[in-house]
Design an enzyme around this catalytic site. Structure first.
Site, short mmCIF file in Angstrom:
data_model
loop_
_atom_site.label_atom_id
_atom_site.label_comp_id
_atom_site.label_asym_id
_atom_site.label_seq_id
_atom_site.Cartn_x
_atom_site.Cartn_y
_atom_site.Cartn_z
N ALA A 29 0.85 -1.16 0.10
CA ALA A 29 0.00 0.00 0.01
C ALA A 29 0.89 1.31 0.02
O ALA A 29 0.70 2.20 0.73
CB ALA A 29 -0.82 0.08 1.33
N GLY A 39 5.30 8.78 1.25
CA GLY A 39 6.12 8.31 2.26
C GLY A 39 7.18 7.21 2.20
O GLY A 39 8.41 7.22 2.10
N HIS A 40 6.55 6.17 1.51
CA HIS A 40 7.41 5.20 1.09
C HIS A 40 8.29 5.39 -0.04
O HIS A 40 9.57 5.15 -0.27
CB HIS A 40 6.65 3.93 0.58
CG HIS A 40 5.81 2.99 1.55
ND1 HIS A 40 4.45 3.38 1.76
CD2 HIS A 40 6.55 2.47 2.77
CE1 HIS A 40 3.97 2.41 2.90
NE2 HIS A 40 4.91 2.03 3.40
N VAL A 91 6.93 12.38 5.81
CA VAL A 91 6.32 12.96 4.48
C VAL A 91 4.78 13.45 5.15
O VAL A 91 4.37 12.55 5.36
CB VAL A 91 6.32 12.28 3.15
CG1 VAL A 91 6.00 13.21 1.92
CG2 VAL A 91 7.75 11.80 2.84
N SER A 111 0.42 8.11 5.50
CA SER A 111 0.15 6.59 6.11
C SER A 111 -0.62 5.86 5.10
O SER A 111 -1.50 6.44 4.67
CB SER A 111 -0.21 6.88 7.41
OG SER A 111 -0.79 5.55 8.01
#
Ligand code: PAF
Length: 285
Positions: free
Chosen positions: A36, A40-41, A180, A189
């Site tokens: 998902a 951020g990732h 982020v 998230s």
């Protein structure tokens, strides 16, 4: 060119030099995820891409770290868009093992995180950090990266991973990557996608509470209870919104402080509708 690897056998072969479809050289960087993927990732992956020759993203929804079965069931699974994002960001390997591949037998031996799990999210998610530490140790053993990347948004997890690596002498550099945020400060998230439209606006109040705590310390307040009380006022007492905790802890030991005398981690969690969100800020003198 991105290679998707589903088995431990193929991963080990790739790591020990069997090029398969691609020749890979340089430092290996691991970005462990539950999938998902969001911005951020993407920031973790960009940081890894800039620092490493070979970037591995693992996508594994680890059952051991979900304390509630319904949370595990409703965790978003978006493998097609995850693979597309990894491709766009120049990831070399996406490791997508099945549960059977990671846990061929139910594990008897797991990692006890000791006092590091006693505060912040620990009491609200029994067994969660044991599950995280166990799977992170396994992923580090499997991928054997030189560097591993974790978001500062999950500050308790990051502190636990740093300690895990130190306590077990794992030869990896743990890199924390800044959180982020959306324009209103809400931390990115995977859980944000569960927020109902009406709840989205109020979700940013957690960040406001953390900022208020930081303002209080900057203004000279040193009493942790007073800081927490002032910060908690930023979370409106309305239906469907609950402050789960707001704690001020030592950033390395994760033990609460009563007086702020050095660097502290201000961490909080709220429940908005049925979605639980966490965030934190670091205060340094
Ligand atoms: O932060 C996460 O996504 C997970 O806890 C992690 C580190 C991938 C372990 O499953």
């Amino acid at each position: 060119m991105l290679e998707q690897i589903e088995t431990v056998g193929r991963l080990r072969a790739a790591r020990s030099g069997d090029p398969g479809p691609h020749v890979r050289t340089g430092l290996w960087g691991l970005v462990p995820t539950l999938g998902a993927l969001h911005q951020g990732h993407a920031e973790l992956i960009r940081t890894a891409r800039a620092e490493c020759g070979v970037v591995v993203v693992s996508i594994f929804v680890n059952p051991l770290q979900f304390d509630k079965p319904d949370d595990l069931a409703r965790y978003p699974r978006t493998i097609e868009s995850d693979l597309a994002l990894c491709g766009d960001l120049g990831v070399d390997i996406v490791f997508t093992p099945s549960q059977q591949e990671i846990y061929p037998k139910p594990p008897e031996c797991t990692v006890d995180v000791g006092r590091l799990g006693d505060h912040l999210c620990g009491p609200f998610r029994p067994g969660h950090f044991r599950g995280v530490a166990t799977v992170v140790l396994k992923l580090l053993q499997l991928v054997q990266p030189h560097r591993a990347y974790f978001g500062e948004k999950d500050a308790q997890q990051l502190a636990i991973v740093r300690r895990l690596v130190s306590d077990f002498d794992v030869p990896v550099a743990v890199v924390g990557v800044p959180t982020v945020r959306e324009a209103d400060g809400l931390a990115m998230s995977s859980r944000n996608r569960h927020l109902a439209a009406g709840d989205r606006a109020s979700a940013a109040c957690l960040y406001q509470a953390l900022l208020e705590a930081r303002r209080a310390i900057a203004a000279g307040e040193r009493d942790a209870a007073a800081i927490r009380k002032r910060a908690a006022l930023k979370v409106p007492q309305t239906d469907g919104l609950k402050l789960e905790y707001l704690e001020i802890v030592d950033p390395a030991t994760l033990q609460p402080v009563s007086t702020v005398t050095g660097a502290v981690l201000i961490g909080g969690a709220i429940v908005v509708g049925s979605t639980r969100l966490i965030d934190n800020l670091l205060w340094t003198f």
